[in-house]
Design an enzyme around this catalytic site. Sequence first.
Site, PDB file in Angstrom:
ATOM      1  N   ARG A   1       0.855  -1.194   0.000  1.00  0.00           N
ATOM      2  CA  ARG A   1       0.000   0.000   0.000  1.00  0.00           C
ATOM      3  C   ARG A   1       0.887   1.239   0.000  1.00  0.00           C
ATOM      4  O   ARG A   1       1.916   1.279   0.669  1.00  0.00           O
ATOM      5  CB  ARG A   1      -0.899   0.024   1.235  1.00  0.00           C
ATOM      6  CG  ARG A   1      -2.056  -0.935   1.149  1.00  0.00           C
ATOM      7  CD  ARG A   1      -2.981  -0.809   2.336  1.00  0.00           C
ATOM      8  NE  ARG A   1      -2.387  -1.310   3.547  1.00  0.00           N
ATOM      9  CZ  ARG A   1      -1.805  -0.582   4.488  1.00  0.00           C
ATOM     10  NH1 ARG A   1      -1.779   0.733   4.388  1.00  0.00           N
ATOM     11  NH2 ARG A   1      -1.270  -1.139   5.540  1.00  0.00           N
TER      12      ARG A   1
ATOM     13  N   GLY B   1      -2.973  -5.255  -4.011  1.00  0.00           N
ATOM     14  CA  GLY B   1      -4.201  -5.562  -3.276  1.00  0.00           C
ATOM     15  C   GLY B   1      -4.828  -4.399  -2.527  1.00  0.00           C
ATOM     16  O   GLY B   1      -5.928  -3.952  -2.844  1.00  0.00           O
ATOM     17  N   GLY B   2      -4.113  -3.875  -1.535  1.00  0.00           N
ATOM     18  CA  GLY B   2      -4.697  -2.832  -0.684  1.00  0.00           C
ATOM     19  C   GLY B   2      -5.015  -1.553  -1.448  1.00  0.00           C
ATOM     20  O   GLY B   2      -5.861  -0.767  -1.036  1.00  0.00           O
TER      21      GLY B   2
ATOM     22  N   HIS C   1     -10.445  -2.255  11.961  1.00  0.00           N
ATOM     23  CA  HIS C   1      -9.383  -3.104  11.414  1.00  0.00           C
ATOM     24  C   HIS C   1      -9.142  -4.250  12.395  1.00  0.00           C
ATOM     25  O   HIS C   1      -8.115  -4.313  13.065  1.00  0.00           O
ATOM     26  CB  HIS C   1      -8.130  -2.240  11.234  1.00  0.00           C
ATOM     27  CG  HIS C   1      -7.037  -2.871  10.435  1.00  0.00           C
ATOM     28  ND1 HIS C   1      -5.728  -2.466  10.534  1.00  0.00           N
ATOM     29  CD2 HIS C   1      -7.049  -3.857   9.502  1.00  0.00           C
ATOM     30  CE1 HIS C   1      -4.987  -3.187   9.698  1.00  0.00           C
ATOM     31  NE2 HIS C   1      -5.766  -4.024   9.075  1.00  0.00           N
TER      32      HIS C   1
ATOM     33  N   CYS D   1       1.034  -7.849  11.790  1.00  0.00           N
ATOM     34  CA  CYS D   1       1.367  -8.092  13.207  1.00  0.00           C
ATOM     35  C   CYS D   1       0.713  -9.375  13.709  1.00  0.00           C
ATOM     36  O   CYS D   1       0.501  -9.542  14.904  1.00  0.00           O
ATOM     37  CB  CYS D   1       0.917  -6.925  14.080  1.00  0.00           C
ATOM     38  SG  CYS D   1       1.967  -5.498  13.941  1.00  0.00           S
ATOM     39  N   GLY D   2       0.326 -10.272  12.804  1.00  0.00           N
ATOM     40  CA  GLY D   2      -0.141 -11.587  13.247  1.00  0.00           C
ATOM     41  C   GLY D   2      -1.648 -11.724  13.401  1.00  0.00           C
ATOM     42  O   GLY D   2      -2.107 -12.658  14.064  1.00  0.00           O
ATOM     43  N   LYS D   3      -2.437 -10.850  12.769  1.00  0.00           N
ATOM     44  CA  LYS D   3      -3.902 -10.998  12.901  1.00  0.00           C
ATOM     45  C   LYS D   3      -4.373 -12.317  12.286  1.00  0.00           C
ATOM     46  O   LYS D   3      -5.195 -13.013  12.868  1.00  0.00           O
ATOM     47  CB  LYS D   3      -4.646  -9.849  12.190  1.00  0.00           C
ATOM     48  CG  LYS D   3      -4.597  -8.545  12.946  1.00  0.00           C
ATOM     49  CD  LYS D   3      -5.897  -7.730  12.863  1.00  0.00           C
ATOM     50  CE  LYS D   3      -6.312  -7.329  11.470  1.00  0.00           C
ATOM     51  NZ  LYS D   3      -5.320  -6.467  10.821  1.00  0.00           N
TER      52      LYS D   3
ATOM     53  N   ASN E   1      -2.652 -15.049  11.875  1.00  0.00           N
ATOM     54  CA  ASN E   1      -2.231 -16.158  12.752  1.00  0.00           C
ATOM     55  C   ASN E   1      -3.191 -16.306  13.925  1.00  0.00           C
ATOM     56  O   ASN E   1      -3.602 -17.405  14.283  1.00  0.00           O
ATOM     57  CB  ASN E   1      -0.834 -15.901  13.331  1.00  0.00           C
ATOM     58  CG  ASN E   1       0.244 -15.945  12.273  1.00  0.00           C
ATOM     59  OD1 ASN E   1      -0.021 -16.324  11.141  1.00  0.00           O
ATOM     60  ND2 ASN E   1       1.447 -15.538  12.629  1.00  0.00           N
TER      61      ASN E   1
ATOM     62  N   ASP F   1      -9.369  -9.686   9.371  1.00  0.00           N
ATOM     63  CA  ASP F   1      -8.869  -8.333   9.082  1.00  0.00           C
ATOM     64  C   ASP F   1      -9.851  -7.208   9.401  1.00  0.00           C
ATOM     65  O   ASP F   1      -9.432  -6.148   9.832  1.00  0.00           O
ATOM     66  CB  ASP F   1      -8.452  -8.250   7.608  1.00  0.00           C
ATOM     67  CG  ASP F   1      -7.550  -7.059   7.305  1.00  0.00           C
ATOM     68  OD1 ASP F   1      -6.692  -6.740   8.143  1.00  0.00           O
ATOM     69  OD2 ASP F   1      -7.706  -6.450   6.236  1.00  0.00           O
TER      70      ASP F   1
ATOM     71  N   ARG G   1       1.838 -12.229  -0.756  1.00  0.00           N
ATOM     72  CA  ARG G   1       0.514 -12.518  -0.196  1.00  0.00           C
ATOM     73  C   ARG G   1      -0.084 -13.797  -0.764  1.00  0.00           C
ATOM     74  O   ARG G   1       0.281 -14.258  -1.838  1.00  0.00           O
ATOM     75  CB  ARG G   1      -0.442 -11.356  -0.552  1.00  0.00           C
ATOM     76  CG  ARG G   1      -0.032 -10.005   0.026  1.00  0.00           C
ATOM     77  CD  ARG G   1      -0.435  -9.892   1.454  1.00  0.00           C
ATOM     78  NE  ARG G   1       0.001  -8.649   2.082  1.00  0.00           N
ATOM     79  CZ  ARG G   1      -0.702  -8.035   3.041  1.00  0.00           C
ATOM     80  NH1 ARG G   1      -1.832  -8.520   3.477  1.00  0.00           N
ATOM     81  NH2 ARG G   1      -0.231  -6.939   3.596  1.00  0.00           N
TER      82      ARG G   1
ATOM     83  N   GLY H   1       0.293 -20.175  19.196  1.00  0.00           N
ATOM     84  CA  GLY H   1      -0.723 -20.921  19.951  1.00  0.00           C
ATOM     85  C   GLY H   1      -0.785 -20.523  21.414  1.00  0.00           C
ATOM     86  O   GLY H   1      -1.859 -20.509  22.039  1.00  0.00           O
TER      87      GLY H   1
ATOM     88  N   ASN I   1      -0.691 -17.782  22.667  1.00  0.00           N
ATOM     89  CA  ASN I   1      -1.497 -16.577  22.901  1.00  0.00           C
ATOM     90  C   ASN I   1      -2.888 -16.940  23.440  1.00  0.00           C
ATOM     91  O   ASN I   1      -3.593 -16.090  23.978  1.00  0.00           O
ATOM     92  CB  ASN I   1      -1.635 -15.755  21.610  1.00  0.00           C
ATOM     93  CG  ASN I   1      -0.304 -15.147  21.202  1.00  0.00           C
ATOM     94  OD1 ASN I   1       0.602 -15.038  22.035  1.00  0.00           O
ATOM     95  ND2 ASN I   1      -0.172 -14.759  19.955  1.00  0.00           N
TER      96      ASN I   1
HETATM   97  C1  OXD Z   1      -3.090  -4.647   5.528  1.00  0.00           C
HETATM   98  C2  OXD Z   1      -3.773  -5.813   4.935  1.00  0.00           C
HETATM   99  O1  OXD Z   1      -2.178  -4.082   4.908  1.00  0.00           O
HETATM  100  O2  OXD Z   1      -4.672  -6.348   5.601  1.00  0.00           O
HETATM  101  O3  OXD Z   1      -3.483  -4.270   6.640  1.00  0.00           O
HETATM  102  O4  OXD Z   1      -3.472  -6.202   3.798  1.00  0.00           O
HETATM  103 MN    MN Z   2      -5.185  -5.293   7.394  1.00  0.00          MN
END
Ligand code: OXD
Ligand code: MN
Length: 590
Positions: free
Chosen positions: A76, A205-206, A233, A257-259, A261, A282, A374, A499, A501
């Site tokens: 982005r 993508g973004g 978000h 940041c691992g969302k 995961n 996301d 990605r 895991g 977490n």
């Molecule tokens: C981001 C994505 O950049 O979700 O946050 O792709």
């Molecule tokens: Mn995102």
Amino acid sequence: MSNVAGTVPNNVHIQQWVKQMAAMCQPDNVYWCDGSDEEKEQLTKVAVQCGDLLPLNQKVSPGCYLHRSALNDVARTENLTFVCTEQQEEAGPNNNWMAPAESYDKLGKIFASSMHGRTLYVIPFLMGPQGSAFSKVGVQVTDSVYVVLNMRLMTRMGKIALDHLGNSDDFTRCLHAKADLDMERRFICHYPQDNTVWSVGSGYGGNALLAKKCLSLRIASKLGQQEGWMAEHMLIVGVENPDGEITYVCGAFPSACGKTNMAMLVPPVSMKGWKIHTVGDDISWLRVGKDGRLWAINPEAGFFGVAPGTGSNTNPNAVRTVKKDTIFTNVALRDDGTVWWEGHDDPVPANAQDWRGKPWDPEGGSPAAHPNARFTVSIKQCPTYSPEWEKPEGVPISAILFGARRQKLVPLVYQSFNWQHGTFLGATLASETTAAATGAVGVVRRDPMAMLPFCGYNMGDYWGHWLAMGKRASNPPKIFRVNWFQRNERGRFLWPGFGENLRVLRWVIERAKGGGQADETPIGYVPKAASLSGDGLEISKADVDQLVSVDRDAWKNNLKSQSDFFDTFGDHLPTGIKDEHKALAARLKA
Ligand code: OXD
Ligand code: MN
């Protein structure tokens, strides 16, 4: 005159708008997408023919393709992203701004005749379950068949969207053209007052899948402020305890940041009977339900996840999810027609092409996959997919997490005192930057609610909206701050993450239900070390103590950077946030 193919919808508002856009962009062909399987097959062939997609080894990875983007188009571009409102103040200091007339004129000149020799695809898409009060329709026109095939995975595309819309003109108008992919002529512009997005000069993508960040966050955040709901978000996950009770949690984390995961986490062996249900990785749209709770849907239909770092040791469910029918972007290609990236389960390949398509030298010092490479894949392929994703009313949220990447200062987890204090925790979120956006990596920047690049209006007003939503909900979720990324003096991560977490989630859920062991500190409620350790956690007591400790002096030193940031919002900063900042300062001094 362009050739027209596909199924033209009855909705005259869509017809008229597409006619105008085609008149400006001058494509050779216009193709109306219906979202069917036959169409997917046909468009995949087109994408292969024009070189947008490279078929992978169909025996090992059926339905999988590789896309290589232009070298200057891999993330982005926040510096080229604008919110175009009449007054700059409406966009706020958190957005780049252009006046709408100037911006339409500037971009109009770039779009003009940009689709000569190309096909303009029309993509009707639905964000959210059909028939849900949460859901919104968009129509994107694009000259990229790669974008069409990604949108097909990321949204409910075609007939379902048209059926939801009927004859209404209430849809987001999303115009996209790759044009010449020149950075100097790349703009991603949002017009909240016109429910419109124009994006030109990028296929990333973004920037180009306009349903995602542009509609579902920037435009939707403004719609939410006007209509009384929230676009965030955030991942959405259901956590099932050994008694079979499922509690839903949302989590906001900056990009990469691992969302993903966390959304499909695998419980550690020692936590028998716990299960995870993935609703979204996301974006969340949240509304107050009749019961006074906040209910959330995931408006998307797929994952656009970061590939590097994804392996069976970090995210085994993602590894399983991308076994078939996946579009990979900017990963490496092995000799046998399969993909590879740093952190992949397989060993470093001796012979591979890097993300640019050049022979890769494992000793050469540059990565095989782009760090922001990605995968795009349907949510339904995830082993932990939750059928609640389809529920028109969404799922009830008991806790909200704000997480970020911080080596120091921020404990593993702590709980806010109440909604207003929780809003303050979100507003003061700061994180070390990642490769998801262009620019330096690893620099601490303020990223309130992980929404800094995505809030479509003045962030001061956005915090005001958060505070107002807390008042409207009689039983709002409890709010927590988490940080998986603390390091010790030698730079080693203190917390195993992934895991493990789930231990943090277990404490969060106990607290959300009024239980759980905690110590009150000036920054919030911090877990007693014993709430996290035990049953198989293999880290030292000293590390756990450090993970939950609060360094008062460091927090005092942090106050000024918070107030400097808040000052940039002037009169738009809500009193509730100012009060929380003062109260924190007083507690730290006491
Ligand atoms: C981001 C994505 O950049 O979700 O946050 O792709
Ligand atoms: Mn995102």
